[in-house]
Design a protein around this motif. Structure first.
Motif, PDB file in Angstrom:
ATOM      1  N   PRO A  17       5.943  14.083  -7.741  1.00 15.17           N
ATOM      2  CA  PRO A  17       4.921  13.427  -6.924  1.00 15.17           C
ATOM      3  C   PRO A  17       5.164  11.942  -6.662  1.00 15.17           C
ATOM      4  O   PRO A  17       4.940  11.497  -5.527  1.00 15.17           O
ATOM      5  CB  PRO A  17       3.633  13.674  -7.702  1.00 15.17           C
ATOM      6  CG  PRO A  17       3.901  14.973  -8.407  1.00 15.17           C
ATOM      7  CD  PRO A  17       5.352  14.911  -8.793  1.00 15.17           C
ATOM      8  N   PRO A  18       5.636  11.142  -7.643  1.00 16.72           N
ATOM      9  CA  PRO A  18       5.869   9.735  -7.295  1.00 16.72           C
ATOM     10  C   PRO A  18       6.864   9.581  -6.134  1.00 16.72           C
ATOM     11  O   PRO A  18       6.703   8.713  -5.286  1.00 16.72           O
ATOM     12  CB  PRO A  18       6.414   9.125  -8.587  1.00 16.72           C
ATOM     13  CG  PRO A  18       5.840   9.983  -9.667  1.00 16.72           C
ATOM     14  CD  PRO A  18       5.838  11.378  -9.078  1.00 16.72           C
ATOM     15  N   LEU A  19       7.859  10.449  -6.082  1.00 19.18           N
ATOM     16  CA  LEU A  19       8.841  10.399  -4.991  1.00 19.18           C
ATOM     17  C   LEU A  19       8.187  10.752  -3.652  1.00 19.18           C
ATOM     18  O   LEU A  19       8.528  10.168  -2.623  1.00 19.18           O
ATOM     19  CB  LEU A  19       9.997  11.356  -5.285  1.00 19.18           C
ATOM     20  CG  LEU A  19      11.110  11.424  -4.257  1.00 19.18           C
ATOM     21  CD1 LEU A  19      11.793  10.073  -4.101  1.00 19.18           C
ATOM     22  CD2 LEU A  19      12.120  12.488  -4.647  1.00 19.18           C
ATOM     23  N   GLY A  97      -4.059  11.240 -11.155  1.00 14.20           N
ATOM     24  CA  GLY A  97      -2.745  10.635 -10.953  1.00 14.20           C
ATOM     25  C   GLY A  97      -2.411  10.503  -9.475  1.00 14.20           C
ATOM     26  O   GLY A  97      -1.927   9.465  -9.018  1.00 14.20           O
ATOM     27  N   TYR A  98      -2.706  11.546  -8.711  1.00 15.94           N
ATOM     28  CA  TYR A  98      -2.406  11.516  -7.277  1.00 15.94           C
ATOM     29  C   TYR A  98      -3.371  10.611  -6.522  1.00 15.94           C
ATOM     30  O   TYR A  98      -2.975   9.939  -5.569  1.00 15.94           O
ATOM     31  CB  TYR A  98      -2.426  12.931  -6.689  1.00 15.94           C
ATOM     32  CG  TYR A  98      -1.536  13.872  -7.465  1.00 15.94           C
ATOM     33  CD1 TYR A  98      -0.310  13.434  -7.979  1.00 15.94           C
ATOM     34  CD2 TYR A  98      -1.915  15.170  -7.731  1.00 15.94           C
ATOM     35  CE1 TYR A  98       0.504  14.272  -8.711  1.00 15.94           C
ATOM     36  CE2 TYR A  98      -1.110  16.014  -8.465  1.00 15.94           C
ATOM     37  CZ  TYR A  98       0.096  15.560  -8.948  1.00 15.94           C
ATOM     38  OH  TYR A  98       0.899  16.397  -9.679  1.00 15.94           O
ATOM     39  N   VAL A  99      -4.631  10.581  -6.948  1.00 17.81           N
ATOM     40  CA  VAL A  99      -5.582   9.641  -6.339  1.00 17.81           C
ATOM     41  C   VAL A  99      -5.115   8.212  -6.617  1.00 17.81           C
ATOM     42  O   VAL A  99      -5.123   7.360  -5.728  1.00 17.81           O
ATOM     43  CB  VAL A  99      -7.020   9.876  -6.859  1.00 17.81           C
ATOM     44  CG1 VAL A  99      -7.961   8.778  -6.369  1.00 17.81           C
ATOM     45  CG2 VAL A  99      -7.530  11.244  -6.432  1.00 17.81           C
ATOM     46  N   GLY A 100      -4.679   7.952  -7.851  1.00 18.99           N
ATOM     47  CA  GLY A 100      -4.177   6.621  -8.204  1.00 18.99           C
ATOM     48  C   GLY A 100      -2.959   6.236  -7.377  1.00 18.99           C
ATOM     49  O   GLY A 100      -2.858   5.109  -6.890  1.00 18.99           O
ATOM     50  N   MET A 101      -2.017   7.182  -7.227  1.00 16.35           N
ATOM     51  CA  MET A 101      -0.823   6.886  -6.421  1.00 16.35           C
ATOM     52  C   MET A 101      -1.193   6.651  -4.960  1.00 16.35           C
ATOM     53  O   MET A 101      -0.643   5.760  -4.314  1.00 16.35           O
ATOM     54  CB  MET A 101       0.199   8.017  -6.545  1.00 16.35           C
ATOM     55  CG  MET A 101       0.945   8.010  -7.859  1.00 16.35           C
ATOM     56  SD  MET A 101       2.262   9.246  -7.898  1.00 16.35           S
ATOM     57  CE  MET A 101       1.479  10.500  -8.892  1.00 16.35           C
ATOM     58  N   ALA A 102      -2.135   7.431  -4.439  1.00 13.27           N
ATOM     59  CA  ALA A 102      -2.550   7.259  -3.047  1.00 13.27           C
ATOM     60  C   ALA A 102      -3.231   5.905  -2.845  1.00 13.27           C
ATOM     61  O   ALA A 102      -2.966   5.216  -1.850  1.00 13.27           O
ATOM     62  CB  ALA A 102      -3.483   8.401  -2.626  1.00 13.27           C
ATOM     63  N   LEU A 103      -4.089   5.508  -3.781  1.00 13.42           N
ATOM     64  CA  LEU A 103      -4.737   4.191  -3.672  1.00 13.42           C
ATOM     65  C   LEU A 103      -3.713   3.065  -3.799  1.00 13.42           C
ATOM     66  O   LEU A 103      -3.802   2.065  -3.082  1.00 13.42           O
ATOM     67  CB  LEU A 103      -5.810   4.034  -4.748  1.00 13.42           C
ATOM     68  CG  LEU A 103      -7.109   4.791  -4.537  1.00 13.42           C
ATOM     69  CD1 LEU A 103      -8.005   4.678  -5.766  1.00 13.42           C
ATOM     70  CD2 LEU A 103      -7.829   4.295  -3.297  1.00 13.42           C
ATOM     71  N   GLY A 104      -2.759   3.221  -4.710  1.00 14.35           N
ATOM     72  CA  GLY A 104      -1.704   2.222  -4.852  1.00 14.35           C
ATOM     73  C   GLY A 104      -0.894   2.090  -3.578  1.00 14.35           C
ATOM     74  O   GLY A 104      -0.587   0.979  -3.121  1.00 14.35           O
TER      75      GLY A 104
END
Length: 159
Positions: A17-19, A97-104
């Motif tokens: 997911p980070p990628l 985790g995905y919400v955090g990555m999307a907000l970031g």
């Protein structure tokens, strides 16, 4: 929560997911340099809003990692979970985790005035939803059965 044995090692996601967030973000910034979209530029208020959004995303992602580690279950989606985590940020979203990555991602794109990254964000979210989250949900349903079904009914996928 007790888990049922299954044959698969993990949910079989399409990529880490980070990628899936990093590739369109960096690709979008590259496109901003090579093929700038036509004006107007992003308003200053949106640029300023990027900082708290980015900070919130980083904070949520950190809380997610800490909660998973406390539960003794892997953060790596290619490894099978050992527990169905329902506390911490998981009380409000099944995918902190995905919400955090999307907000970031959103915060960084706004703060850096990246228009192409903003254009690419819906596509990244669609890929994460279909290529990661839906696969994880099927896997967790198989692994944790009724415990996951009840959790899924109580807590929203995103927010």
């Amino acid at each position: 929560m007790e888990s049922k044995p299954i044959t698969q090692r993990g949910p079989g996601v399409i990529a880490p997911p980070p990628l899936l967030f990093l590739a369109p973000l960096l690709g979008g910034f590259l496109l901003d340099r090579l093929l700038p979209p036509p004006p107007p530029p992003l308003p200053r208020a949106l640029r300023v809003a990027g900082l708290p959004l980015g900070a919130a995303g980083i904070g949520l992602a950190g809380w997610f990692v800490a909660t998973m580690q406390r539960a003794g279950t892997p953060v790596d989606v290619t490894k099978p979970p050992t527990a169905l985590v329902q506390d911490g940020p998981f009380r409000r979203t099944r995918n902190p985790g995905y919400v955090g990555m999307a907000l970031g991602y959103l915060g960084l794109a706004l703060a850096a005035r990246g228009r192409w990254p903003l254009i690419l964000l819906p596509g990244a979210l669609t890929v994460v939803d279909r290529g990661v989250i839906q696969r994880e949900e099927r896997y967790l349903e198989q692994r944790f059965g009724a415990d996951y079904t009840g959790y899924r009914q109580r807590v929203r996928r995103w927010l």
